[in-house]
Design an enzyme around this catalytic site. Structure first.
Site, short mmCIF file in Angstrom:
data_model
loop_
_atom_site.label_atom_id
_atom_site.label_comp_id
_atom_site.label_asym_id
_atom_site.label_seq_id
_atom_site.Cartn_x
_atom_site.Cartn_y
_atom_site.Cartn_z
N GLU A 263 0.81 -1.21 0.00
CA GLU A 263 0.00 0.00 0.00
C GLU A 263 0.86 1.27 0.00
O GLU A 263 0.35 2.36 0.26
CB GLU A 263 -0.92 0.03 1.23
CG GLU A 263 -1.91 -1.12 1.32
CD GLU A 263 -2.99 -1.07 0.26
OE1 GLU A 263 -3.01 -0.09 -0.53
OE2 GLU A 263 -3.81 -2.00 0.21
N HIS B 146 -2.95 2.36 8.35
CA HIS B 146 -4.01 1.53 7.78
C HIS B 146 -4.24 0.32 8.67
O HIS B 146 -3.30 -0.42 8.97
CB HIS B 146 -3.64 1.08 6.37
CG HIS B 146 -4.64 0.16 5.75
ND1 HIS B 146 -5.99 0.41 5.74
CD2 HIS B 146 -4.48 -1.04 5.12
CE1 HIS B 146 -6.63 -0.56 5.12
NE2 HIS B 146 -5.73 -1.47 4.74
N HIS C 201 -7.42 -2.79 10.13
CA HIS C 201 -8.63 -3.54 9.79
C HIS C 201 -9.50 -3.75 11.04
O HIS C 201 -9.76 -4.89 11.43
CB HIS C 201 -8.25 -4.92 9.22
CG HIS C 201 -7.47 -4.87 7.95
ND1 HIS C 201 -6.84 -5.98 7.42
CD2 HIS C 201 -7.23 -3.86 7.08
CE1 HIS C 201 -6.24 -5.66 6.29
NE2 HIS C 201 -6.45 -4.37 6.07
N GLU D 60 -17.70 12.09 22.16
CA GLU D 60 -16.33 12.52 21.87
C GLU D 60 -16.07 12.74 20.38
O GLU D 60 -15.22 13.55 19.98
CB GLU D 60 -15.36 11.47 22.42
CG GLU D 60 -13.89 11.76 22.22
CD GLU D 60 -13.02 10.61 22.70
OE1 GLU D 60 -11.88 10.88 23.08
OE2 GLU D 60 -13.49 9.45 22.70
N HIS E 86 -13.31 -3.31 4.13
CA HIS E 86 -11.86 -3.53 4.22
C HIS E 86 -11.26 -2.99 5.51
O HIS E 86 -10.67 -3.73 6.29
CB HIS E 86 -11.19 -2.89 3.00
CG HIS E 86 -9.72 -3.16 2.88
ND1 HIS E 86 -9.12 -3.44 1.68
CD2 HIS E 86 -8.72 -3.17 3.81
CE1 HIS E 86 -7.82 -3.64 1.87
NE2 HIS E 86 -7.55 -3.47 3.16
#
Length: 269
Positions: free
Chosen positions: A113, A137, A139, A167, A208
């Protein structure tokens, strides 16, 4: 040598693993280093760094140095063997390639990525006046599950999150972006994500995971953690049956109290 950027980077990788956000080799992290951080670890640098080409040119990142996770490497292993599972790269003077200064041993490469990370760094650095240094990144299960229940729309997603935990409107007043499902790892999803990163500090990938950004590791991890927790609260409340929620008027009161400016496009008042 005290705690270095390498140490702080490794800690964040493992913190994400402990949250359950990095199954197998899932997820990746990158950090744009400053000159002092480079000096602290320069003794580790290779005298014959490997050079590799990039699939697109990043002129605005020329000569910048990044710590990155390795492709196919596991977040849980980074603190155990950082030199094998992460590395430091320097973008070349044209922005069309990079050299591996340290780490990524045994022929390893940066995360697949990397184009998305570099484009996000480029965009967020401009949007924040150079303040943004971290792109993450992960998951997380709940924010990913939430994308199965709504259209791929930033306004819908942001309102759900703002109304799920008090919040949230303070932590991400601009909202959260969303990209519909695409094949990961290429330039197309990188461009689609970057198009939203000029407006949002976090962008969710449908089915994803999420990309979060920030000025340091704590800010970035806290952003993703907050979004994931809000998604968990929403899914639990939806399963039990939502009777009431935070109103737009209350969101405005909150913004005033904490001196933040909410994205007016995402309000109904």
């Amino acid at each position: 040598m005290g705690e270095t950027a390498i140490d702080r980077f490794a800690r964040m990788c493992y913190d994400g693993f402990l949250q359950g956000w990095h199954e197998r080799n899932g997820g990746n992290l990158s950090y744009r280093m400053d000159e002092n951080e480079m000096k602290e670890v320069s003794a580790l640098f290779s005298t014959e760094p490997r050079h590799m080409d990039l699939p697109m040119t990043f002129e605005d990142l020329a000569d910048e140095c990044f710590i990155v996770t390795g492709s196919g490497r596991y977040m849980r292993n980074i603190p155990l063997a950082p030199e094998k599972n992460m590395g430091i790269i320097r973008i070349d003077g044209t922005g069309s390639g990079y050299s591996i200064l340290w780490g990524l041993e045994d022929g390893a490469k940066p995360t697949s990525e990397l184009p998305t990370h570099l484009l996000n760094h480029q965009v967020r650095s401009k949007a924040t006046g150079g303040r943004c240094r971290v792109v993450y990144h992960a998951h997380p299960a709940n924010i990913t599950a939430l994308t199965y229940t709504i259209a791929p729309d930033a306004r819908t997603l942001s309102r759900i999150l703002w109304q799920s935990e008090t919040e949230c409107a303070v932590v991400f007043p601009d909202g959260v972006g969303m990209v519909d499902w695409m094949v990961p790892g290429g330039t197309e999803i990188a461009k689609a994500t970057a198009m939203q990163m000029d407006r949002y500090s976090a962008v969710v990938w449908a089915f994803h995971g999420i990309f979060g950004t920030g000025s340091d590791f704590d800010e970035t991890f806290g952003l993703v953690h907050t979004i994931e927790k809000a998604a968990e609260i929403y899914l639990k409340a939806k399963g039990a049956g939502i009777v009431r929620t935070i109103t737009d008027e209350e969101l405005q009161e909150l913004a005033k109290a904490f001196n933040v400016r909410l994205n007016r496009d995402f309000l109904n008042v």
